[in-house]
Design a protein around this motif. Structure first.
Motif, PDB file in Angstrom:
ATOM      1  N   LEU A 342      68.224   6.954  46.510  1.00  7.69           N
ATOM      2  CA  LEU A 342      68.212   7.824  45.084  1.00  7.69           C
ATOM      3  C   LEU A 342      68.877   9.135  45.318  1.00  7.69           C
ATOM      4  N   GLN A 344      70.914  10.046  47.752  1.00  2.00           N
ATOM      5  CA  GLN A 344      72.332   9.875  48.050  1.00  2.00           C
ATOM      6  C   GLN A 344      73.019   9.557  46.742  1.00  2.00           C
ATOM      7  N   GLY A 345      72.688   8.834  46.233  1.00  4.05           N
ATOM      8  CA  GLY A 345      73.072   8.645  44.631  1.00  4.05           C
ATOM      9  C   GLY A 345      73.274   9.894  43.712  1.00  4.05           C
ATOM     10  N   GLN A 348      76.194  11.922  45.497  1.00  6.72           N
ATOM     11  CA  GLN A 348      77.365  11.404  44.859  1.00  6.72           C
ATOM     12  C   GLN A 348      77.662  11.679  43.359  1.00  6.72           C
ATOM     13  N   LEU A 349      76.670  11.899  42.531  1.00  6.67           N
ATOM     14  CA  LEU A 349      76.747  12.254  41.172  1.00  6.67           C
ATOM     15  C   LEU A 349      77.321  13.719  40.971  1.00  6.67           C
ATOM     16  N   SER A 352      80.867  14.230  42.035  1.00  7.69           N
ATOM     17  CA  SER A 352      81.610  13.702  41.073  1.00  7.69           C
ATOM     18  C   SER A 352      81.834  14.758  39.813  1.00  7.69           C
ATOM     19  N   PHE A 382      68.696   8.542  36.970  1.00  6.12           N
ATOM     20  CA  PHE A 382      68.022   8.985  38.495  1.00  6.12           C
ATOM     21  C   PHE A 382      66.725   9.219  38.245  1.00  6.12           C
TER      22      PHE A 382
ATOM     23  N   CYS B  43      77.285   5.979  40.015  1.00  7.63           N
ATOM     24  CA  CYS B  43      76.570   6.576  41.085  1.00  7.63           C
ATOM     25  C   CYS B  43      75.103   5.834  41.500  1.00  7.63           C
ATOM     26  N   MET B  44      74.581   5.163  40.590  1.00  3.85           N
ATOM     27  CA  MET B  44      73.325   4.361  40.784  1.00  3.85           C
ATOM     28  C   MET B  44      73.784   3.013  41.530  1.00  3.85           C
ATOM     29  N   HIS B  46      75.998   3.276  43.953  1.00  2.00           N
ATOM     30  CA  HIS B  46      76.037   3.779  45.128  1.00  2.00           C
ATOM     31  C   HIS B  46      74.600   3.627  45.952  1.00  2.00           C
ATOM     32  N   ALA B  47      73.742   4.354  45.132  1.00  2.00           N
ATOM     33  CA  ALA B  47      72.132   4.539  45.432  1.00  2.00           C
ATOM     34  C   ALA B  47      71.936   3.171  46.051  1.00  2.00           C
ATOM     35  N   ARG B  50      73.370   2.126  49.292  1.00  2.00           N
ATOM     36  CA  ARG B  50      72.721   3.042  50.465  1.00  2.00           C
ATOM     37  C   ARG B  50      71.277   2.535  50.815  1.00  2.00           C
ATOM     38  N   MET B 100      68.478  -1.724  39.489  1.00  2.00           N
ATOM     39  CA  MET B 100      67.970  -1.068  40.562  1.00  2.00           C
ATOM     40  C   MET B 100      66.260  -0.885  40.364  1.00  2.00           C
ATOM     41  N   MET B 104      63.778  -1.462  43.295  1.00  2.00           N
ATOM     42  CA  MET B 104      62.916  -0.641  44.117  1.00  2.00           C
ATOM     43  C   MET B 104      61.583  -1.042  44.027  1.00  2.00           C
TER      44      MET B 104
END
Lengths: 461, 124
Positions: A342, A344-345, A348-349, A352, A382, B43-44, B46-47, B50, B100, B104
């Protein structure tokens, strides 16, 4: 909102003296209404005679539109004989209340009417003083009746007496109104001081639910969450004493299970509140303004970091079976991995967003903002996932542990955060260099006393 | 992690039949042990990528914004999941795991790793 306190007479356009329109909440003064009606009647009788300027401005008195463009307010009374009550004021009624003309002027700072219409009013003033003089000497009436004065012969003894009583009542109500206004003024000053105190306290990190929206820049959603969170904290105290009593009383496992399950539901409730708060104001959660400073220090994505919590608990959960130990370490490991993903996500946000806001040669301003707004909205996702992670961690803990262990575990969690909050309070009120000596010790002692009585676990801390 | 998709000019007659698209989704999902449908800008997504890489898993990623039929597949996934957020979505061993939050939750409650081992995506 406009009409709910306006007396019947005013609403229906009757020509009434406004001095009887009291401050909100006080009762309707029929005496003065009666006076107005009487005077209306008198006026009607006299229509054919020479003008009685006392009772009319020469225009039909059917409508009461004192200050037509101004919302109805109770402070406004027309001025007697003053040049300010021009146009459509209720001259007939107010004309009789001469002894209070000065006080009325003082109480009317907001009257918008400033035109000067002197002629009919000067006459009225003359007549008015006549009336006030004659009003008290009822015995003279019959003689006055026979006099040539056009206005006086219309008033009989009964009417005069009533008018006198009405004047007295009007005077009393004006005094009451004055007292009330003074009370309002002092309350206003007190309120401003209170707000300043709140603002100061809030900036020092004391948690104040409920009044948050009035103080400082806080959104509605944030204020609502703060309020609900403070209630949740009170509930938390209750649950913790239940846990404590349950453990000390050596309840049966099934009884203790009920208490443990209700504590888990209590946390589920918090996560439900946070779902709504995320939608309403994600930044409030992210910046941790709902939490105390010490808690904020350890904030991760709008709340506690699950792996940190488990680390805190691990040493205190002994004795554990080997399977339980494995379960707890596995839980810590998987929550660490999830947290890392999370984070890392989110990074990235951030990147961006930086790129969008910094902009490039191609994007125009408005579009750039629109794109940035869209990206900001992803923050909500998030925080939601982070809360989801927190909730899952607590549930998994209760699955791994026995009932008694779970009860102890949740008690530890509650006490841990309670101490963090207490730490925040102490920190905020700690003695500073600039303050004078002897006050320090007293202040600190008081603060320690302010800390909840259940903090006898400080020694373990 | 390896990326697949129809992004190098392979032409398919455009089909608006949802069942075709769903079939394609299912087909792709069962071709690898771990399949992630994603958008390169998300971006989620991307999470979640990862997360699997951090566990030592090598997922197959389909970036729908780089796929000729990506839009259709997004819609199909939205219908499948029953919400407005199509991606990220994860399949393990051809079976739908979910978005997601489901991923999780299953990692925390300890069911994710056995699933991965079962699908051959993880060894010990």
């Amino acid at each position: 909102m406009a009409n709910h306190n306006i007396p019947y007479a005013v609403l229906h356009g009757m020509n009434v003296p406004t001095s009887f329109i009291h401050q909100e909440g006080s009762s309707f003064d029929f005496g003065e209404l009666e006076e107005a009606i009487v005077l209306q009647g008198v006026k009607i009788r006299n229509d054919d005679e020479a003008k009685a300027p006392l009772f009319t401005t020469g225009r039909p008195a059917a409508t009461l539109e004192m200050f037509p463009s101004w919302p109805m307010r109770f402070h406004q009374t027309p001025r007697v004989g003053s040049s300010k009550s021009g146009g459509e004021s209720t001259d007939s009624g107010s004309a009789v209340n001469t002894n209070s003309s000065k006080t009325e002027n003082q109480l009317e700072p907001e009257s918008p009417i400033s035109t000067k219409k002197t002629t009919p009013l000067d006459q009225q003033q003359g007549m008015a003083s006549d009336i006030s003089r004659t009003g008290t000497s009822i015995a003279k009436l019959p003689q006055e009746k026979r006099r040539g004065s056009t206005s006086e012969k219309q008033l009989d003894a009964k009417t005069l007496r009533r008018l006198a009583q009405n004047r007295e009542a009007a005077r009393k109500s004006r005094l009451r109104k004055k007292a009330y206004v003074q009370q309002l003024e002092s309350s206003r000053i007190k309120l401003t001081q209170l707000e300043q105190d709140l603002q100061r306290a809030r900036s020092q990190g004391f948690f104040l639910g409920g009044c948050a929206a009035a103080v400082g820049n806080i959104s509605t959603g944030a204020a609502i969450f703060d309020m609900e969170y403070s209630r949740w904290l009170e509930d938390d105290q209750r649950h913790m004493s239940e846990l404590r009593t349950g453990l000390n009383a050596h309840l049966s496992d099934s009884d203790l299970r009920i208490i443990v399950d209700s504590y888990i539901s209590h946390y589920d409730e918090l996560f439900r509140l946070k779902v709504a708060a995320v939608k309403a104001d994600v930044f409030h959660l992210l910046t941790g303004m709902w939490a105390t400073p010490a808690e904020r220090c350890f904030l991760w994505m709008g709340g506690f970091r699950p792996s940190e919590l488990i680390k805190m608990l691990i040493s205190q959960l002994d004795p554990l079976t080997e399977q339980q130990v494995m379960g707890i370490y596995s839980l810590q490991h998987s929550s660490q991995q999830a947290e890392e993903a999370l984070t890392q996500g989110l990074e990235q946000l951030h990147q961006s967003l930086i790129d969008t806001v910094a902009g490039g040669p191609v994007i125009d301003g408005m579009q750039q903002m629109a794109v940035a707004l869209g990206k900001l909205a992803n923050l909500e996702g998030f925080v939601r996932q982070a809360d989801n992670l927190r909730q899952q961690t607590l549930h998994q803990l209760s699955r791994i542990l026995t009932v008694r262990q779970a009860a102890r575990c949740f008690l530890m969690i509650g006490e841990y955060y309670g101490r963090l909050r207490a730490l925040s309070s102490l920190w905020a009120s700690r003695p500073r260099e600039s303050m004078m000596g002897d006050d320090h010790s007293c202040q600190t002692t008081t603060d320690l006393q302010m800390v909840q009585p259940s903090q006898n676990h400080f020694s373990n801390f | 992690m390896h990326y697949q998709g129809e992004s190098w000019g392979y032409y398919m007659p455009t089909s608006s039949m949802p069942s075709d698209t769903m079939e394609r989704v299912v087909k792709l999902a069962s071709e690898s042990a771990v399949v992630i449908f994603s958008l390169s800008s998300c971006c989620m997504c991307h999470a979640v990528k990862r997360l699997f890489c951090g566990m030592g898993v090598n997922p197959t990623v389909y970036e729908l914004d780089q796929d000729l039929r990506g839009k259709e597949m997004e819609r199909a996934l939205m219908r499948l999941l029953g919400n407005s957020q199509a991606v990220p979505v994860v399949f393990i061993g051809g079976k739908l795991i979910g978005s997601m939050d489901r991923v999780m939750a299953s990692h925390i409650n300890g069911t994710l790793v056995p699933l991965l081992k079962e699908a051959g995506a993880l060894w010990l």
